[in-house]
Enzyme design. Structure first.
Site, PDB file in Angstrom:
ATOM      1  N   HIS A   1       0.833  -1.206   0.000  1.00  0.00           N
ATOM      2  CA  HIS A   1       0.000   0.000   0.000  1.00  0.00           C
ATOM      3  C   HIS A   1       0.867   1.256   0.000  1.00  0.00           C
ATOM      4  O   HIS A   1       0.553   2.246  -0.646  1.00  0.00           O
ATOM      5  CB  HIS A   1      -0.905   0.028   1.241  1.00  0.00           C
ATOM      6  CG  HIS A   1      -2.035  -0.956   1.183  1.00  0.00           C
ATOM      7  ND1 HIS A   1      -3.337  -0.581   1.087  1.00  0.00           N
ATOM      8  CD2 HIS A   1      -2.048  -2.311   1.193  1.00  0.00           C
ATOM      9  CE1 HIS A   1      -4.120  -1.652   1.050  1.00  0.00           C
ATOM     10  NE2 HIS A   1      -3.350  -2.720   1.125  1.00  0.00           N
TER      11      HIS A   1
ATOM     12  N   ASP B   1      -5.409   6.158   1.773  1.00  0.00           N
ATOM     13  CA  ASP B   1      -5.469   4.748   1.439  1.00  0.00           C
ATOM     14  C   ASP B   1      -6.888   4.229   1.662  1.00  0.00           C
ATOM     15  O   ASP B   1      -7.599   4.681   2.557  1.00  0.00           O
ATOM     16  CB  ASP B   1      -4.488   3.960   2.310  1.00  0.00           C
ATOM     17  CG  ASP B   1      -4.307   2.551   1.790  1.00  0.00           C
ATOM     18  OD1 ASP B   1      -3.318   2.318   1.077  1.00  0.00           O
ATOM     19  OD2 ASP B   1      -5.172   1.686   2.064  1.00  0.00           O
TER      20      ASP B   1
ATOM     21  N   ASN C   1       1.274  -4.765  -7.006  1.00  0.00           N
ATOM     22  CA  ASN C   1       2.555  -4.097  -7.304  1.00  0.00           C
ATOM     23  C   ASN C   1       3.510  -5.055  -8.006  1.00  0.00           C
ATOM     24  O   ASN C   1       4.181  -4.678  -8.962  1.00  0.00           O
ATOM     25  CB  ASN C   1       3.191  -3.553  -6.028  1.00  0.00           C
ATOM     26  CG  ASN C   1       2.328  -2.498  -5.396  1.00  0.00           C
ATOM     27  OD1 ASN C   1       2.221  -1.393  -5.915  1.00  0.00           O
ATOM     28  ND2 ASN C   1       1.657  -2.839  -4.302  1.00  0.00           N
TER      29      ASN C   1
ATOM     30  N   GLU D   1       5.116  -4.526 -11.639  1.00  0.00           N
ATOM     31  CA  GLU D   1       6.579  -4.505 -11.777  1.00  0.00           C
ATOM     32  C   GLU D   1       7.048  -5.573 -12.774  1.00  0.00           C
ATOM     33  O   GLU D   1       7.947  -5.337 -13.582  1.00  0.00           O
ATOM     34  CB  GLU D   1       7.232  -4.714 -10.407  1.00  0.00           C
ATOM     35  CG  GLU D   1       7.059  -3.491  -9.491  1.00  0.00           C
ATOM     36  CD  GLU D   1       7.215  -3.806  -7.999  1.00  0.00           C
ATOM     37  OE1 GLU D   1       7.620  -4.927  -7.649  1.00  0.00           O
ATOM     38  OE2 GLU D   1       6.905  -2.900  -7.181  1.00  0.00           O
TER      39      GLU D   1
ATOM     40  N   ALA E   1      -6.832 -12.057   0.133  1.00  0.00           N
ATOM     41  CA  ALA E   1      -7.406 -10.762  -0.280  1.00  0.00           C
ATOM     42  C   ALA E   1      -7.898 -10.824  -1.734  1.00  0.00           C
ATOM     43  O   ALA E   1      -8.570 -11.770  -2.124  1.00  0.00           O
ATOM     44  CB  ALA E   1      -6.402  -9.631  -0.041  1.00  0.00           C
TER      45      ALA E   1
HETATM   46  N1  UDP Z   1       8.983  -6.230  -2.313  1.00  0.00           N
HETATM   47  C1  UDP Z   1      10.366  -6.145  -2.419  1.00  0.00           C
HETATM   48  N2  UDP Z   1      11.122  -7.172  -1.942  1.00  0.00           N
HETATM   49  C2  UDP Z   1      10.571  -8.296  -1.382  1.00  0.00           C
HETATM   50  C3  UDP Z   1       9.161  -8.380  -1.288  1.00  0.00           C
HETATM   51  C4  UDP Z   1       8.401  -7.336  -1.774  1.00  0.00           C
HETATM   52  O1  UDP Z   1      10.915  -5.137  -2.918  1.00  0.00           O
HETATM   53  O2  UDP Z   1      11.320  -9.192  -0.982  1.00  0.00           O
HETATM   54  C5  UDP Z   1       8.167  -5.107  -2.825  1.00  0.00           C
HETATM   55  C6  UDP Z   1       7.638  -5.417  -4.206  1.00  0.00           C
HETATM   56  O3  UDP Z   1       8.556  -4.983  -5.197  1.00  0.00           O
HETATM   57  C7  UDP Z   1       6.311  -4.648  -4.211  1.00  0.00           C
HETATM   58  C8  UDP Z   1       5.858  -4.684  -2.768  1.00  0.00           C
HETATM   59  O4  UDP Z   1       7.009  -4.956  -1.991  1.00  0.00           O
HETATM   60  O5  UDP Z   1       6.543  -3.307  -4.601  1.00  0.00           O
HETATM   61  C9  UDP Z   1       4.835  -5.779  -2.502  1.00  0.00           C
HETATM   62  O6  UDP Z   1       3.603  -5.387  -3.012  1.00  0.00           O
HETATM   63  P1  UDP Z   1       2.579  -6.411  -3.674  1.00  0.00           P
HETATM   64  O7  UDP Z   1       1.375  -5.617  -4.042  1.00  0.00           O
HETATM   65  O8  UDP Z   1       3.215  -7.155  -4.766  1.00  0.00           O
HETATM   66  O9  UDP Z   1       2.252  -7.476  -2.555  1.00  0.00           O
HETATM   67  P2  UDP Z   1       1.892  -7.394  -0.975  1.00  0.00           P
HETATM   68  O10 UDP Z   1       3.178  -7.378  -0.267  1.00  0.00           O
HETATM   69  O11 UDP Z   1       1.087  -6.136  -0.769  1.00  0.00           O
HETATM   70  O12 UDP Z   1       1.100  -8.632  -0.733  1.00  0.00           O
END
Ligand code: UDP
Length: 497
Positions: free
Chosen positions: A22, A125, A374, A378, A393
């Protein structure tokens, strides 16, 4: 992009929610607004600020009007050690619920702060539905920040409205999402439990989704070329005013010298070990395996993943987040890591990976993702196809978008929407299913080639949309202009009173 000198610039306050998925896109959106002349204040707590403050300071030193306003996290009151202020630090259900309690206690101080700061608008948010009233009291627009896809937002809306899963004979019987332009089938088990049947969490989540329609409009970290039919569905059928301004992180970081958390060079000046490992691999030969910032896996599931990856025969980098591991778990993973080091087939990164750099590396050819939005954006930005392994979710909706609509993903076969902190000891997906999905994605078959081609096309579109004249670029400018006219009309109204 130039900072704009004005005596009374538009002042927008951002209120991020403390979890990486978020917070990262909201901070990047805040930076984009500042780079387009808006005066930006981000409200957050100390430990959360420490993860992005350097970037904000550097933007400020370049002349942009952006700052962080710190508030105190009530650590002592909820019984947490200092610095544990983000959901990603919730290593047990108990810690997680304390963090959530701390977050809810911030409401009063934040409301006071809104009054003191007197912003022209708040971008908050989705997880703070109470800001609908806070904004109304101040007579300013509340912008809902939705950190996932239009597709998932519409799925939530139409499933909540029509409840197509009620009255089915079992939790595994399929239903079709109502009002969707594509035929999308799901089972009740794949939607969150609070939506499947009313439970105590329903009263927490329903207002979150309802608050979107009570807001002035929504910022979506998505882009027109990716899900235009669902952008339209959201605007027309649901009457939501929205601006698609994504992918915001790729956009905000475009001008930065280095991306993300700078994993290339270690503090001792050496090239990071993971980078040396990736550099030794052929282009598009490595699968990156990550389940985001919140998922934790059971020991049984870790074992299945390890065997599934090893049996697939393909190269992989796997991010493993530490649970409060027991000894058997520890020794299994250590043995596995040792074996992978020897065979050079696999590389384990513990806890946190420099995800953006890994995805952008030419050796990376695909990703296993939990379908966090995210991570999807990416991967798309890097033009990579995906293995979709949703966990909880809205992730099962995102899986349908990837596999059934965009056709850039292979389904691993996850069946149940279940958060890691609900009791579960078994493996949900078996090694054979994992190895099969890896073979489809990383093998040389036609299906993989076609998915790769489509992912690259979308990756190109995601780069064009944030260039001057692109859809997302124009939407951001329109969004700022609209807020400016609202501010102007309000000032005229106030002076006429
Ligand atoms: N992320 C990262 N390294 C990790 C795990 C996650 O940089 O080891 C970053 C990833 O690039 C993204 C965010 O954390 O920007 C995770 O967001 P996402 O929506 O994919 O999943 P959530 O963690 O919210 O389930």
């Amino acid at each position: 992009m130039k900072s704009q000198q004005s005596h009374n610039p538009l002042h927008v306050t951002f209120l991020p929610f403390p979890s990486p998925g978020h917070m990262i896109p909201m901070i990047d959106t805040a930076r984009l607004l500042a780079k387009h002349g808006v005066n930006v204040t981000i409200i957050t707590t100390h430990a959360n600020a420490s993860t992005f403050q350097k970037t904000i300071d550097s933007d400020f030193s370049l002349g942009y009007s952006i700052k962080t306003h710190l508030i105190e996290f009530p650590s002592a009151q909820v019984g947490l050690p200092d610095g544990v202020e983000n959901l990603k630090d919730g290593t047990s259900s108990e810690i997680l619920s304390k963090i959530n309690r701390g977050i809810s206690m911030l409401r009063d101080p934040i409301e006071v702060l809104f009054k003191d700061l007197q912003p022209d608008c708040i971008v908050t948010d989705m997880m703070y539905p109470w800001t609908v009233e806070a904004a109304a009291k101040l007579n300013i627009p509340r912008i809902h920040f939705y950190s996932s896809s239009y597709f998932s937002s519409c799925a939530f809306h139409f499933i909540m409205k029509y409840r197509p899963h009620d009255n089915l004979v079992s939790d595994t019987q399929k239903f079709t999402i109502p009002s969707f332009p594509h035929t999308i089938e799901m089972t009740p088990l794949q939607i969150p439990d609070w939506l499947r049947e009313k439970n105590p969490a329903t009263a927490y989540f329903e207002p979150i989704y309802e608050s979107e329609e009570k807001s002035y409009g929504t910022l979506y970290n998505s882009f027109h070329e990716l899900e235009s039919e669902y952008e339209k569905l959201c605007n027309t059928t649901r009457g939501i005013k929205s601006w698609s301004v994504g992918p915001v992180s790729a956009w905000a970081k475009k001008d930065d010298e280095k991306k993300g958390d700078k994993g290339h060079i270690e503090e001792n000046g050496k090239v990071a070990e993971w980078l040396n490992w990736l550099n030794s691999k052929q282009n598009e030969s490595v699968l990156y395996v990550s389940f985001g910032s919140l998922t934790r896996l059971t020991h049984a599931q870790l074992v299945e993943i390890a065997h599934g990856l090893e049996n697939s025969g393909h190269n992989f980098i796997w991010v493993v987040r530490k649970n409060d591991m027991d000894e058997s778990e520890n020794s299994f993973l250590q043995d596995f890591e040792g074996r992978m080091k020897e065979s050079k087939k696999g590389y384990i990164i513990w806890n946190w990976a420099p995800q953006l750099q890994i995805l952008d590396h030419p050796a990376t050819g695909g990703i296993v993702t939990h379908c966090g939005w995210n991570s999807i954006l990416e991967s798309l930005n890097a033009g990579l196809p995906m293995i979709a392994w949703p966990m909880f979710a809205e992730q099962f909706y995102n899986e349908k978008l990837l596999v059934d609509v965009l056709k850039i993903g292979v389904r691993v076969g996850a069946k149940e929407n279940k958060s890691w902190d609900s009791i579960c000891v078994e493996a949900m997906v078996r090694r054979e299913e994992i190895a099969k999905a890896v073979e489809i994605l990383m093998g040389s078959g036609q299906e993989s080639k076609e998915m790769r081609m489509r992912a690259k096309k979308l990756g190109d579109a995601s780069k064009r949309t944030i260039e001057e004249g692109g859809h997302s670029y124009n939407n951001l400018i329109q969004f700022i202009d609209e807020l400016k006219s609202l501010k102007k009309s309000k000032a005229l109204g106030d002076s006429a009173d």
